[in-house]
Write an enzyme that holds these catalytic residues in place. Structure first.
Site, PDB file in Angstrom:
ATOM      1  N   GLY A  71      -5.213   7.097  -3.677  1.00 37.86           N
ATOM      2  CA  GLY A  71      -5.012   8.072  -2.609  1.00 37.86           C
ATOM      3  C   GLY A  71      -3.569   8.526  -2.492  1.00 37.86           C
ATOM      4  O   GLY A  71      -3.293   9.709  -2.294  1.00 37.86           O
ATOM      5  N   ASN A 151      -7.065   6.828   9.530  1.00 37.66           N
ATOM      6  CA  ASN A 151      -7.279   5.444   9.091  1.00 37.66           C
ATOM      7  C   ASN A 151      -7.053   4.410  10.184  1.00 37.66           C
ATOM      8  O   ASN A 151      -7.490   3.285  10.067  1.00 37.66           O
ATOM      9  CB  ASN A 151      -6.383   5.121   7.889  1.00 37.66           C
ATOM     10  CG  ASN A 151      -4.968   5.590   8.082  1.00 37.66           C
ATOM     11  OD1 ASN A 151      -4.700   6.785   8.190  1.00 37.66           O
ATOM     12  ND2 ASN A 151      -4.044   4.646   8.143  1.00 37.66           N
ATOM     13  N   GLN A 179     -10.067   8.089   3.889  1.00 34.94           N
ATOM     14  CA  GLN A 179     -10.785   7.212   4.819  1.00 34.94           C
ATOM     15  C   GLN A 179     -12.219   7.699   5.064  1.00 34.94           C
ATOM     16  O   GLN A 179     -13.062   6.919   5.488  1.00 34.94           O
ATOM     17  CB  GLN A 179      -9.995   7.167   6.131  1.00 34.94           C
ATOM     18  CG  GLN A 179     -10.186   5.923   6.968  1.00 34.94           C
ATOM     19  CD  GLN A 179      -9.878   4.616   6.277  1.00 34.94           C
ATOM     20  OE1 GLN A 179     -10.727   3.727   6.246  1.00 34.94           O
ATOM     21  NE2 GLN A 179      -8.692   4.458   5.717  1.00 34.94           N
ATOM     22  N   SER A 199      -9.932   7.867  -2.708  1.00 35.66           N
ATOM     23  CA  SER A 199      -9.514   6.637  -3.381  1.00 35.66           C
ATOM     24  C   SER A 199     -10.692   5.671  -3.443  1.00 35.66           C
ATOM     25  O   SER A 199     -11.398   5.477  -2.450  1.00 35.66           O
ATOM     26  CB  SER A 199      -8.365   6.006  -2.597  1.00 35.66           C
ATOM     27  OG  SER A 199      -7.984   4.790  -3.185  1.00 35.66           O
ATOM     28  N   HIS A 201     -10.988   2.350  -3.714  1.00 34.66           N
ATOM     29  CA  HIS A 201     -11.045   1.026  -3.081  1.00 34.66           C
ATOM     30  C   HIS A 201     -11.378   1.064  -1.594  1.00 34.66           C
ATOM     31  O   HIS A 201     -11.527   0.017  -0.972  1.00 34.66           O
ATOM     32  CB  HIS A 201      -9.752   0.236  -3.355  1.00 34.66           C
ATOM     33  CG  HIS A 201      -8.556   0.621  -2.536  1.00 34.66           C
ATOM     34  ND1 HIS A 201      -8.199  -0.073  -1.403  1.00 34.66           N
ATOM     35  CD2 HIS A 201      -7.629   1.586  -2.690  1.00 34.66           C
ATOM     36  CE1 HIS A 201      -7.086   0.469  -0.902  1.00 34.66           C
ATOM     37  NE2 HIS A 201      -6.730   1.477  -1.668  1.00 34.66           N
ATOM     38  N   THR A 237      -3.055   7.285 -20.195  1.00 39.05           N
ATOM     39  CA  THR A 237      -4.374   6.926 -20.719  1.00 39.05           C
ATOM     40  C   THR A 237      -5.318   6.616 -19.559  1.00 39.05           C
ATOM     41  O   THR A 237      -4.961   5.874 -18.637  1.00 39.05           O
ATOM     42  CB  THR A 237      -4.239   5.705 -21.650  1.00 39.05           C
ATOM     43  OG1 THR A 237      -3.311   6.061 -22.674  1.00 39.05           O
ATOM     44  CG2 THR A 237      -5.573   5.320 -22.269  1.00 39.05           C
ATOM     45  N   CYS A 325       4.770  -4.695  13.279  1.00 40.20           N
ATOM     46  CA  CYS A 325       5.710  -5.820  13.234  1.00 40.20           C
ATOM     47  C   CYS A 325       5.624  -6.593  11.930  1.00 40.20           C
ATOM     48  O   CYS A 325       6.630  -7.017  11.379  1.00 40.20           O
ATOM     49  CB  CYS A 325       5.452  -6.780  14.382  1.00 40.20           C
ATOM     50  SG  CYS A 325       5.540  -5.982  15.987  1.00 40.20           S
TER      51      CYS A 325
END
Ligand SMILES: *Cc1c(COP(=O)(O)O)cnc(C)c1O
Length: 408
Positions: A71, A151, A179, A199, A201, A237, A325
């Site tokens: 992404g 997201n 997302q 994307s 994943h 590739t 954080c």
């Protein structure tokens, strides 16, 4: 201890069928698609079949799909490649304040190179206004980039309406659909977008592979120069196994989408209702209606998100916090600030994102745990002490009429 994974907006587990589909290309069928002998041609064929499959799912032509490393690369390529190619026509671009950093930081980079960027605000639910976009477009505007679904808070943007405004004014439109891809129906022509990032994943596919849809009429510079892969527009590739896995994950996601969305919405709304009924001083962030089926994002007053995160982790529950954080910054998320949350309650936020493996038991266990954890953390919170004594005014009480807040 059982692990309950509720951070699917961050990444998803690889589906078994996806791994099975990839395995031959990680073992015996290892050829380079550019090689002319059979081993290479098998790889080349399977990349083409995967491209055809992905194109047909989103109503695109095969020749409009370019594989990338994910992404972030797709976002970088769409925005930088378009800016470089069209700089002579204008140097103004428009995006929203709640984009993923892959988009926001790309625009920041272009600002250093002399481009001018307008960051559209969002309303309290995270929605970009069509009128705001229309007002922001100028004669020198060349590109608009607005995400399909956020997201962090799961808000689904009115992309078809936004893209149509851009089109009327002759401005190209990119959407970061990372997302949303595999989670809601997507058709590039119904949306009217010129470029779209996805994307693998985030939908049960492997990490390190994504795609950029580029409408045929759109011209942009290359991001990765080198060999002639991807029709001379993106060198390196091909990630053959990754590409096969991406297509398989998308095929599964599209075939299961209707049923899976209904199941997740039921689980999501069960969790939201329970939290609002049982956890005092809690507020749902984002929109309840225009929301991804798997996203829950809450602010809990008087405590820090980090504390909740660690306590949940100790019970085997993996979720994410709305403050950054952990990533070394003390600022709360730019998305939560953009929807108008004061720092105090943006810091006490939690994102829970469901996935294919999530069950009702997981949800109930998580809400039960959250109740106990919040009681514990609040019992140790000086702010809560002050509030009980009447020395601190609750911020969340200011939201009591939005139907998404518990002020008891
Ligand atoms: C995860 C995500 C990205 C980045 O995708 P990668 O494949 O991890 O680079 C970009 N945009 C959104 C909205 C995301 O959720």
């Amino acid at each position: 201890m059982k692990q309950i994974y509720l951070d699917n907006a961050s990444t998803t587990p690889l589906k078994k069928e996806v791994l099975d589909a990839m395995m031959p290309y990680l073992t015996n069928e290892f050829g380079n698609p550019s090689s002319l002998y059979d081993l290479g041609q098998t790889a080349s064929d399977v990349v083409q079949e995967s491209r055809d499959e992905l194109a047909s799912l989103i109503g695109a032509k095969s020749s409009e799909i370019y594989f990338t490393s994910g992404g972030s690369e797709s976002d970088n390529w769409a925005i930088k490649g378009f800016a470089e190619k069209h700089a002579c026509e204008g140097k103004h671009m428009i995006t929203s304040a709640i984009e993923h950093h892959a988009v926001l930081h790309t625009f920041k980079h272009l600002e250093k190179l002399g481009f001018e960027v307008t960051y559209l605000p969002v309303d309290s639910q995270g929605l970009v206004s069509v009128d705001d976009l229309a007002d922001a477009i100028r004669d020198d505007t060349i590109l608009v980039s607005i995400m399909l679904a956020n997201n962090e808070i799961g808000t689904i943007e009115p992309i078809a309406e936004l893209a149509s405004v851009a089109k009327e004014r002759g401005v190209a439109f990119h959407t970061d659909a990372v997302q949303a891809f595999g989670h809601i129906p997507i058709d590039v022509n119904e949306l009217g977008v010129d470029m779209l990032s996805a994307s693998a994943h985030k939908l049960g596919g492997p990490k390190g592979v994504g795609l950029l849809y580029i409408r045929r009429s759109i011209k942009l510079e290359n991001l990765i120069d080198g060999g002639q892969q991807e029709r001379g527009r993106r060198a390196t590739t091909e990630n053959v196994a990754g590409i096969v896995g991406f297509a398989k994950a998308a095929e599964l996601a599209w075939s299961e989408m209707g049923e899976e969305r209904a199941r997740l919405i039921e689980l999501r709304d069960h969790a939201i209702r329970r939290i609002l009924a049982e956890i005092p001083h809690s507020k749902l962030n984002g929109s309840w209606q225009s929301r991804l089926a798997n996203n829950i994002n809450f602010s809990f007053e008087f405590i820090e998100g980090e504390g909740m995160l660690l306590q949940l982790a100790a019970r085997g529950i993996c979720v994410s916090s709305g403050s950054a954080c952990t990533s070394g910054s003390l600022d709360p998320s730019h998305v939560l600030l953009a929807i108008g949350l004061p720092h105090e309650i943006a810091h006490g936020s939690l994102r829970v994102t469901l996935g294919e493996d999530t069950t009702l038991e997981d949800i109930d266990f998580t809400v039960d745990s959250l109740k106990k954890i919040l009681e514990l953390l609040r019992s140790m919170s000086p702010l809560y002490e002050d509030f009980k004594r009447g020395n601190y005014a609750s911020i969340i009480e200011g939201y009591k009429n939005d139907g998404m807040t518990n002020v008891n």
